[in-house]
Design a protein around this motif. Sequence first.
Motif, short mmCIF file in Angstrom:
data_model
loop_
_atom_site.label_atom_id
_atom_site.label_comp_id
_atom_site.label_asym_id
_atom_site.label_seq_id
_atom_site.Cartn_x
_atom_site.Cartn_y
_atom_site.Cartn_z
N GLN A 138 -25.04 -40.51 -16.48
CA GLN A 138 -23.96 -40.62 -16.62
C GLN A 138 -23.72 -41.10 -17.89
O GLN A 138 -23.53 -41.99 -17.28
N VAL A 139 -22.51 -40.41 -18.33
CA VAL A 139 -22.04 -41.01 -19.53
C VAL A 139 -21.15 -40.92 -19.07
O VAL A 139 -19.70 -39.43 -19.65
N HIS A 140 -20.08 -41.79 -19.33
CA HIS A 140 -18.19 -41.54 -18.72
C HIS A 140 -17.33 -41.80 -20.17
O HIS A 140 -18.11 -42.48 -21.53
N PRO A 141 -16.28 -41.90 -20.17
CA PRO A 141 -15.88 -41.83 -21.08
C PRO A 141 -15.06 -42.96 -21.83
O PRO A 141 -15.49 -43.91 -20.89
N LEU A 142 -15.06 -42.91 -23.33
CA LEU A 142 -14.48 -44.58 -24.00
C LEU A 142 -13.57 -44.82 -22.78
O LEU A 142 -12.59 -43.85 -22.66
N PRO A 143 -12.58 -45.82 -23.32
CA PRO A 143 -11.19 -45.89 -23.07
C PRO A 143 -10.26 -45.33 -24.10
O PRO A 143 -9.39 -44.37 -23.15
N ALA A 144 -10.18 -45.49 -25.13
CA ALA A 144 -9.41 -43.63 -26.13
C ALA A 144 -9.68 -42.58 -25.44
O ALA A 144 -8.51 -42.09 -25.18
N GLN A 145 -10.94 -42.24 -24.69
CA GLN A 145 -10.91 -40.87 -24.39
C GLN A 145 -10.71 -40.65 -23.82
O GLN A 145 -9.74 -39.95 -22.76
N GLU A 146 -10.82 -41.60 -22.18
CA GLU A 146 -10.42 -41.47 -21.33
C GLU A 146 -8.34 -41.57 -20.85
O GLU A 146 -7.53 -40.65 -20.60
N ARG A 147 -8.19 -42.77 -21.60
CA ARG A 147 -6.69 -42.44 -21.80
C ARG A 147 -5.91 -40.59 -22.74
O ARG A 147 -5.02 -40.11 -21.93
N ILE A 148 -6.82 -40.00 -23.23
CA ILE A 148 -6.58 -39.07 -24.01
C ILE A 148 -7.33 -38.07 -23.58
O ILE A 148 -5.72 -37.54 -22.67
N LEU A 149 -7.47 -37.68 -21.48
CA LEU A 149 -8.07 -36.98 -20.89
C LEU A 149 -7.15 -37.60 -20.32
O LEU A 149 -6.78 -35.78 -19.22
N ASP A 150 -6.54 -37.76 -20.28
CA ASP A 150 -5.64 -38.73 -18.71
C ASP A 150 -4.31 -37.25 -19.17
O ASP A 150 -3.89 -37.97 -18.55
N ALA A 151 -3.27 -38.26 -20.55
CA ALA A 151 -2.70 -38.32 -20.92
C ALA A 151 -2.51 -36.19 -20.66
O ALA A 151 -1.66 -35.75 -20.34
N PHE A 152 -3.79 -35.51 -21.01
CA PHE A 152 -4.48 -34.06 -21.02
C PHE A 152 -3.78 -34.16 -18.99
O PHE A 152 -2.68 -32.41 -18.80
N ASN A 153 -4.09 -34.48 -18.49
CA ASN A 153 -4.34 -34.06 -16.91
C ASN A 153 -2.31 -34.33 -16.61
O ASN A 153 -1.83 -33.55 -16.17
N ARG A 154 -1.73 -35.42 -16.91
CA ARG A 154 -0.69 -35.93 -16.54
C ARG A 154 0.17 -34.76 -17.31
O ARG A 154 1.75 -34.05 -17.01
N LEU A 155 -0.05 -34.09 -18.37
CA LEU A 155 0.94 -33.05 -19.51
C LEU A 155 0.96 -31.44 -18.68
O LEU A 155 1.51 -30.61 -18.60
N GLY A 156 -0.37 -31.80 -17.07
CA GLY A 156 -0.08 -30.70 -16.76
C GLY A 156 -1.53 -29.45 -17.46
O GLY A 156 -1.54 -28.47 -16.62
N PHE A 157 -2.24 -29.86 -18.44
CA PHE A 157 -3.08 -28.89 -18.51
C PHE A 157 -3.94 -28.57 -17.86
O PHE A 157 -4.61 -29.88 -16.89
N ARG A 158 -4.77 -27.46 -17.31
CA ARG A 158 -6.33 -27.08 -16.08
C ARG A 158 -7.32 -27.31 -17.19
O ARG A 158 -7.54 -26.40 -18.07
N PHE A 159 -8.39 -27.82 -16.80
CA PHE A 159 -9.62 -27.40 -17.81
C PHE A 159 -10.11 -26.47 -16.69
O PHE A 159 -10.22 -25.80 -15.95
N LYS A 160 -10.47 -25.83 -17.81
CA LYS A 160 -11.44 -24.79 -18.42
C LYS A 160 -12.82 -24.80 -17.87
O LYS A 160 -13.68 -24.16 -17.25
N SER A 161 -13.56 -25.00 -18.99
CA SER A 161 -15.36 -25.23 -18.84
C SER A 161 -15.65 -26.62 -20.10
O SER A 161 -14.55 -27.13 -20.61
#
Length: 318
Positions: A138-161
């Motif tokens: 299991q490869v988890h995101p780096l802090p920078a990647q995690e913060r950016i993914l979390d920002a997409f989530n909070r802005l309302g983006f929906r994961f597709k694939s």
Amino acid sequence: MVFKKLLGAFGVGGPSVDTVLSNSNTRPGLTLDGQIHILGGDHDVKIDQVSLGLVTRVEVESGDANYDSTVEFHRVAVAGAFPLGKGERKEIPFRFPVPWEAPVTDVYGQRLRGMTMGLRTELAVARAVDKGDLDPVQVHPLPAQERILDAFNRLGFRFKSADLERGRIHGVNQQLPFYQEIEFFPPPQYAGGITEVELTFVADPQGVEVILEFDKRGGFLSSGHDAYGRFRVDHATVDQTDWSTVVDGWVRSASDRYSSMRASHGFPGGHGKGGHGRGMGAGAVIAGAGAGILGGMVLGEAMDDVFEGGGDFGDFGE
């Protein structure tokens, strides 16, 4: 000790192997630690080499067809030649470095749908090679990647694939022969300019290149090309940034510029990243939101998507 696999390439009565990871969870740039347990068979042998390799599934374009291929993208030899007696037990400790560009497989404690990763153990004996043991990783995101993914989530983006595409991104110092695409549906506030967003990370020891690609409708300037924004994030400044504001600025700047170019040329959008290293030259520059961040619109070529489906951004599970 339970040995998980008898090494079939060496015939009946050959050695067997079990690789045990101390922790199968890791991040790009860190390590996977553990031990390889080898049990001798019913006769003496000479082990020529013991290697470990990270393997994953990559989408490959071949003519008019796309198919998935299992690819080993990073290999380390952990032991050279040594004799292994009948019934002898041998333990080999290892520390396996995970490449900075390793794709993310797990987010928020869940598997990112469409991603697979494993650590494969390979033994070579008398010119025979057996890919003996495969352990999920299991490869988890780096802090920078995690913060950016979390920002997409909070802005309302929906994961597709999510998937891995063989090829290279124009203008990026990319080491691996593939790149990861994490695809989202945009929320209503962005939907006027874009219909889909693809997010790609290319990390290195100093920071992360963030590539955003918009739409997949074909025809911008020429068939099969698209515009995308590229931004640089330093690891050292991750905790000093309002990432929701930054990501909102990235998407709005890039999508506004993209929409204006589409309108001026009278074409809908097309494909982006420079697949197979055949990207076009850089286009108009976009100012990034946030101090010291500079992005660029780049034109390139990429492969078609084959994954479909929806779901909330936080729902990464199978």
